[in-house]
Write a protein that holds these residues in place. Sequence first.
Motif, PDB file in Angstrom:
ATOM      1  N   ILE A  63       1.130  -1.185  -0.095  1.00 32.29           N
ATOM      2  CA  ILE A  63      -0.064  -0.206   0.033  1.00 32.29           C
ATOM      3  C   ILE A  63       0.590   1.609  -0.293  1.00 32.29           C
ATOM      4  O   ILE A  63       0.653   2.291  -0.815  1.00 32.29           O
ATOM      5  N   HIS A  66       1.427   3.189  -2.805  1.00 29.57           N
ATOM      6  CA  HIS A  66       0.592   2.972  -4.418  1.00 29.57           C
ATOM      7  C   HIS A  66      -0.248   4.621  -3.766  1.00 29.57           C
ATOM      8  O   HIS A  66      -0.987   5.517  -4.009  1.00 29.57           O
ATOM      9  N   TYR A  67      -0.332   4.205  -1.793  1.00 30.42           N
ATOM     10  CA  TYR A  67      -1.214   5.241  -1.367  1.00 30.42           C
ATOM     11  C   TYR A  67      -0.582   6.153  -0.639  1.00 30.42           C
ATOM     12  O   TYR A  67      -1.038   7.076   0.085  1.00 30.42           O
ATOM     13  N   TYR A 149      -2.059  -4.788  -1.528  1.00 28.80           N
ATOM     14  CA  TYR A 149      -3.413  -4.501  -1.684  1.00 28.80           C
ATOM     15  C   TYR A 149      -3.819  -3.774  -2.015  1.00 28.80           C
ATOM     16  O   TYR A 149      -2.985  -2.608  -2.038  1.00 28.80           O
ATOM     17  N   LEU A 150      -4.098  -3.154  -3.544  1.00 34.79           N
ATOM     18  CA  LEU A 150      -4.610  -2.186  -4.237  1.00 34.79           C
ATOM     19  C   LEU A 150      -6.047  -1.294  -4.106  1.00 34.79           C
ATOM     20  O   LEU A 150      -6.796  -0.313  -5.077  1.00 34.79           O
ATOM     21  N   GLY A 151      -6.594  -1.614  -3.219  1.00 33.09           N
ATOM     22  CA  GLY A 151      -8.211  -1.020  -2.366  1.00 33.09           C
ATOM     23  C   GLY A 151      -7.245   0.411  -2.317  1.00 33.09           C
ATOM     24  O   GLY A 151      -6.043   0.073  -1.048  1.00 33.09           O
ATOM     25  N   VAL A 152      -8.404   1.705  -1.929  1.00 30.97           N
ATOM     26  CA  VAL A 152      -8.175   2.342  -0.861  1.00 30.97           C
ATOM     27  C   VAL A 152      -8.397   2.180   0.165  1.00 30.97           C
ATOM     28  O   VAL A 152      -9.988   2.521   0.630  1.00 30.97           O
ATOM     29  N   ALA A 153      -7.466   1.836   1.176  1.00 28.53           N
ATOM     30  CA  ALA A 153      -8.171   1.453   3.285  1.00 28.53           C
ATOM     31  C   ALA A 153      -6.574   1.145   3.463  1.00 28.53           C
ATOM     32  O   ALA A 153      -5.335   1.198   3.403  1.00 28.53           O
ATOM     33  N   SER A 155      -3.414   0.114   5.504  1.00 25.03           N
ATOM     34  CA  SER A 155      -2.598  -1.251   5.933  1.00 25.03           C
ATOM     35  C   SER A 155      -3.541  -1.925   6.378  1.00 25.03           C
ATOM     36  O   SER A 155      -3.871  -1.121   7.956  1.00 25.03           O
TER      37      SER A 155
END
Length: 358
Positions: A63, A66-67, A149-153, A155
């Motif tokens: 994560i 990416h974020y 994980y590629l979801g925006v949440a 870790s």
Amino acid sequence: MTAKNQIAVTKTTQPKEKPAADQLAFGTVFTDHMFVMDYTEGTGWHDARIVPYEPFLLDPAAIVLHYGQTVFEGLKAYLTEEQEVVLFRPEENMKRLNRSNDRLCMPQFDEEFVLEAMKELVSVDKDWIPSKEGTSLYIRPYIFATQPYLGVAPSNTYRMMIILSPVGAYYKEGMNPVKIAVESEFVRAAVGGTGSAKTAGNYAGSMKAQEVAEAGGYSQVLWLDAKEHQYIEEVGAMNVFFKINGEVITPSLNGSILEGITRKSVIELLKSWDIPVIERKVSIQEIFDANEAGTLEEAFGTGTAAVISPMGELFWGGKKCEINSGEIGELSLKLYDTITGIQTGKKEDRFGWIVQVD
């Protein structure tokens, strides 16, 4: 139990060659060891360890990549004239790191334990602390999200690390006032954003303005507020102070300004000297008007790296504001001498700021 009882220590079998003190730059050389600790949701922080400094594996989908879910701190270890190893207000760095964690939806850590772990790491690598005047051992604690994980949440797994780097004197050729460009186009942070957290994205977003300023012959950028582009926030990676007509003014913390530890120390010192110091909104127009009226006496930035950085010139809206004839102000120099004196044991620590590394 102390951190020493809970940390597994693995010493390197291949010590690095230490650089000469007069060849040290900032953040380019790293010591033999690093501290590592992991977090797993449901388990908490675990596996605290000091190991040889080395690269580590990170999942390409982590994560953090990416974020940008990451926070960090910066402080220093000093070698006093009595050859004691000390830290300057490290508990404040621990508090701020946890505040940054909260803003980035990252797990809190035991501040006392991590501070003890930091002291243990510095003790293991204490031979890396340079002894030349003005040098120190820079300490970089940081935490980042590791879940693939590629979801925006947020870790559910994290890693905390502490690395060390011997650094040279900030002022290699004397303490000279710097030229500052006031930024009117780009924005570092907005109220309600992440400006009060020490997180990577704040610094990545500031690089374009810094690049433009340097191309124009200026050392740093003075940031204005995001809404009106009128009110002063901070300078580069430093908080900022102005001495006007005998009174010291610094922008009040509003959620978009980093709460600097050197800033806090300067305010406490000024109050102890009975020098009027006020935290409030201050516009760039007010500073230029004060200079025009002859009441702007000094301006300086405060931060871990430089401690005190005097400003000699501001450039804004096509106009230049020369401060104190481009010379170091008396108060700036007194603050620098006092704080660095406390850090190195040359001056009495009346505030209890120094923490000894056992």
